[in-house]
Design a protein around this motif. Structure first.
Motif, mmCIF file in Angstrom:
data_model
loop_
_atom_site.group_PDB
_atom_site.id
_atom_site.type_symbol
_atom_site.label_atom_id
_atom_site.label_comp_id
_atom_site.label_asym_id
_atom_site.label_seq_id
_atom_site.Cartn_x
_atom_site.Cartn_y
_atom_site.Cartn_z
ATOM 1 N N HIS A 15 2.855 -6.044 1.852
ATOM 2 C CA HIS A 15 2.759 -4.603 1.627
ATOM 3 C C HIS A 15 3.918 -3.939 2.361
ATOM 4 C CE1 HIS A 15 0.752 -0.743 0.941
ATOM 5 N NE2 HIS A 15 0.916 -0.462 2.225
ATOM 6 N N THR B 174 2.840 -4.636 -2.717
ATOM 7 C CA THR B 174 2.444 -3.241 -2.879
ATOM 8 C C THR B 174 3.258 -2.408 -1.890
ATOM 9 O OG1 THR B 174 0.600 -3.641 -1.331
ATOM 10 C CG2 THR B 174 0.084 -3.696 -3.686
ATOM 11 N N THR C 93 1.188 2.613 -3.867
ATOM 12 C CA THR C 93 -0.262 2.459 -3.851
ATOM 13 C C THR C 93 -0.981 3.615 -3.185
ATOM 14 O OG1 THR C 93 0.054 0.069 -3.745
ATOM 15 C CG2 THR C 93 -2.132 0.897 -3.176
#
Length: 432
Positions: free
Chosen positions: A227, A251, A298
């Motif tokens: 992430h 993400t 996200t």
């Protein structure tokens, strides 16, 4: 009989914004029914046109306790969170002493937080050079994943990892890795200056592009989840989109300051605007908004990273010498709502970005949504009222904010954490 019935003509649910009544027993939501549903309750509260939101989930907060509690602490950070409609935070592993890089350090941090928290609190672990063998035990102890820096973190006890060391850490444990993605080879030493443009030039967008490419390659080779933290440079978005299309488990998030502040308007000496990666221009922000709307980014989280006024070098206004970080855990909701409503987005969008998606990122399926079985984390929010930001009225420890004097839409009226109106938070584990 239930403990609480909360009625509103604007309840933000997974199916949209609807008139509803929310029934609570103990810590849980037990029913979401019609606005005028007749339910016997210990307390019934009708907030009329004020909105009811699920409590926000902020997965990027630096609490700094123990060790640097003069910068912030669990009591002040979580009180500020609750005042801002945030009912769950995940604390970052660095800036505290010791950093959360092994189980012993996690226990020290939990002990420091005990009896002080006003919202639910979970913890990230840290992946630094040489601690890969400690990551499985730390993950088993309940941290939600591991943070690494690819560039200097600003504190010596949390050094950056190389590309090879990041790959080693990813192989050591099947966990979520969250990465501060700036490539040191593309960063430049900033000369002493009170001009923001000089600081911005020292951290170009190419540093993010290169580091994100490194993180994506590590995720591709290992198959692990990566992430990208606090995405600032919109030019890196095609890299992320291409990797996702390929099936790489990557993400990204961004923060209120990257979406709402403009490098071209930052005054000389205004070191309260310094953060790393830096705030960029308005066109860049527009592209971040589009990526957020498209789902490529996200979620929106604070990266609440406070320090003392002295470390911000407000006396000299020297961007090179000032600590880089923005304190915003109390202000994220109204900051984003103010900008979102101007761009045509609704409360359901903001809740998606700041509650449901962050909760899903870390596997907290009982958080960030108003539905039966979810935790009764509820916020009464007046989206139409306004206030002017006064740093002295904020609950975080040091009154430093780039939002000082700004008029914002959206006032948090009440916050419940697990059904409690004067909340005492709980510790969260990845296993919850």
């Amino acid at each position: 009989m239930v403990d609480l019935v909360l009625r509103s003509r604007r309840v933000v649910t997974p199916s949209g914004v609807v008139p509803a009544s929310v029934s609570v027993v103990g810590e849980k939501i037990v029913a979401v029914g019609p606005y005028d549903a007749q339910v016997e309750a210990g307390l019934t509260l009708d907030v009329a046109d004020a909105a009811v939101l699920p409590g926000l989930v902020d997965t990027h907060v630096h609490v700094n306790e123990p060790g640097r509690t003069e910068w912030e602490g669990f009591a002040t950070a979580t009180r500020a969170a609750a005042a801002g409609g945030v009912t769950t935070i995940i604390d970052m592993p660095l800036n505290s002493l010791p950093p959360t890089v092994d189980v012993a350090a996690l226990k020290i941090k939990q002990k420091a937080a005990t009896g002080q928290i006003h919202v639910d609190v979970g913890f990230w672990g840290g992946a630094i050079p040489g601690n890969s063998d400690k990551l499985p035990a730390l993950h088993e102890a309940g941290v939600f994943g591991f943070k690494s820096f690819l560039a200097d973190s600003g504190v010596p006890e949390f050094p950056p990892v190389s590309a090879a060391e990041l790959a080693t850490a990813l192989e050591a444990v099947d966990a979520l890795f969250v990465v501060h993605a700036e490539d040191p080879d593309h960063l430049h030493d900033a000369a002493s200056s009170a001009t923001y443009a000089d600081f911005l030039a020292s951290r170009p967008a190419e540093a993010e592009h290169a580091a994100i490419a490194t993180a994506i390659e590590a995720a591709r080779k290992s198959g692990r989840r990566v992430h990208i933290l606090h995405l600032s440079a919109a030019g890196a978005l095609p890299l992320i989109a291409a990797a996702k299309a390929e099936g790489v488990r990557v993400t990204a998030e961004t923060c209120p300051h990257y979406l709402t502040l403009d490098a071209g308007t930052i005054p000389d000496g205004a070191t309260e605007f310094k953060c790393c990666p830096p705030i960029r221009d308005a066109d860049n922000a527009d592209r971040l908004w589009q990526a957020l709307a498209d789902g490529l980014i996200t979620c929106v989280v604070s990266d609440h990273s406070p320090c003392t006024p002295e470390l911000k070098r407000q006396d000299t206004g020297d961007f090179a010498a000032a600590w880089g970080g923005i304190a915003s855990v109390q202000l994220g909701l109204p900051v984003i709502w103010t900008a979102a409503r101007e761009r045509g987005y609704g409360l359901a969008d903001v809740v998606d970005w700041m509650a449901r998606r962050p909760a899903d990122l870390v596997g907290l399926s009982q958080k960030g949504r108003i539905e039966v079985g979810a935790d009764a984390d509820l916020v009464v929010f007046d989206p139409d009222d306004t206030f002017t930001v006064d740093p002295l009225t904020l609950h975080h420890k040091n009154p430093v904010t780039p939002y000082a004097g700004k008029v914002l839409h959206g006032v948090v009226r009440k916050t419940w954490v697990r059904g409690q109106i004067e909340p005492t938070g709980s510790f969260l584990s990845r296993k919850d």
